[in-house]
Design a protein around this motif. Sequence first.
Motif, PDB file in Angstrom:
ATOM      1  N   LEU A  45      55.884  30.155  73.443  1.00 55.69           N
ATOM      2  CA  LEU A  45      55.593  31.257  72.534  1.00 55.69           C
ATOM      3  C   LEU A  45      55.162  32.535  73.250  1.00 55.69           C
ATOM      4  O   LEU A  45      55.306  33.615  72.711  1.00 55.69           O
ATOM      5  CB  LEU A  45      54.509  30.841  71.531  1.00 55.69           C
TER       6      LEU A  45
ATOM      7  N   SER B 177      52.691  24.408  71.545  1.00 54.04           N
ATOM      8  CA  SER B 177      53.830  24.855  72.348  1.00 54.04           C
ATOM      9  C   SER B 177      53.638  24.421  73.799  1.00 54.04           C
ATOM     10  O   SER B 177      52.531  24.060  74.207  1.00 54.04           O
ATOM     11  CB  SER B 177      53.957  26.379  72.272  1.00 54.04           C
TER      12      SER B 177
ATOM     13  N   VAL C 195      58.992  24.559  72.947  1.00 59.12           N
ATOM     14  CA  VAL C 195      59.071  25.996  72.696  1.00 59.12           C
ATOM     15  C   VAL C 195      57.983  26.677  73.520  1.00 59.12           C
ATOM     16  O   VAL C 195      56.902  26.124  73.706  1.00 59.12           O
ATOM     17  CB  VAL C 195      58.918  26.314  71.182  1.00 59.12           C
TER      18      VAL C 195
ATOM     19  N   ASP D 241      55.831  28.206  61.731  1.00 54.16           N
ATOM     20  CA  ASP D 241      57.135  27.750  61.246  1.00 54.16           C
ATOM     21  C   ASP D 241      57.912  26.965  62.300  1.00 54.16           C
ATOM     22  O   ASP D 241      58.778  26.165  61.961  1.00 54.16           O
ATOM     23  CB  ASP D 241      57.972  28.916  60.716  1.00 54.16           C
ATOM     24  N   TRP D 242      57.581  27.138  63.548  1.00 51.29           N
ATOM     25  CA  TRP D 242      58.245  26.431  64.651  1.00 51.29           C
ATOM     26  C   TRP D 242      57.740  24.983  64.773  1.00 51.29           C
ATOM     27  O   TRP D 242      58.273  24.209  65.555  1.00 51.29           O
ATOM     28  CB  TRP D 242      58.028  27.181  65.972  1.00 51.29           C
ATOM     29  N   THR D 243      56.745  24.600  63.959  1.00 51.07           N
ATOM     30  CA  THR D 243      56.173  23.248  64.039  1.00 51.07           C
ATOM     31  C   THR D 243      56.699  22.318  62.965  1.00 51.07           C
ATOM     32  O   THR D 243      56.218  21.193  62.840  1.00 51.07           O
ATOM     33  CB  THR D 243      54.633  23.291  63.926  1.00 51.07           C
TER      34      THR D 243
ATOM     35  N   ASP E 277      51.974  31.313  66.757  1.00 50.16           N
ATOM     36  CA  ASP E 277      52.480  32.428  67.555  1.00 50.16           C
ATOM     37  C   ASP E 277      51.595  33.660  67.368  1.00 50.16           C
ATOM     38  O   ASP E 277      50.583  33.615  66.664  1.00 50.16           O
ATOM     39  CB  ASP E 277      53.960  32.699  67.246  1.00 50.16           C
TER      40      ASP E 277
END
Length: 183
Positions: A148, A11, A146, A24-26, A18
């Motif tokens: 985090l 991030s 993003v 899941d954001w990757t 996180d």
Amino acid sequence: MRRLIYGFSVSLDGYINDRAGNIDWTDPDDELHQFHNDRFRDVEVSLHGRRLYELMAEYWPHVPEDAPRIEREFAALWTEKPKVVFSRTLTEVHWNSTLVGANAVEEVRRLKAGGDGVMEVGGASLAASLMPHGLIDEYQLFLLPVVLGGGTPMFPSLAERLQLRLAETRHFDTVVMLRYLAE
């Protein structure tokens, strides 16, 4: 001597997962996924900490046949690639993996001396144990847009400065890769 690469999606504020441990954001798009698949082909040995191994072993050996081609391709690469898993708590590993419970620093020194190709290290804790000993030769950050606000940092607190030299930048549609060499 083998080169050791430490690379992760990270991030903007420096975290690889996180606060809940989620990544899941990757989720990479096809371009980035193909880049990782191609890069992984060149890796002779993949070093995993326990948490990363468990995360990878939970998904990649079980990718469904109707999954996208690019995922099936990585699944085959991951299950076939020689892996060394560092853990004091696991009692067994699978999918072409070797379990090492002893001193990670000494084992990585031995593995680096055992060839002239490329190894990668996965797992922030494992990488953190190797950084103070100068065992990581290259750092690859896949910087995502993003913030985090917390989680597992890619880089631990270190007693001494880690001097790096920017070797490459690459822009993908979803991330910017920053590749640094240790000096």
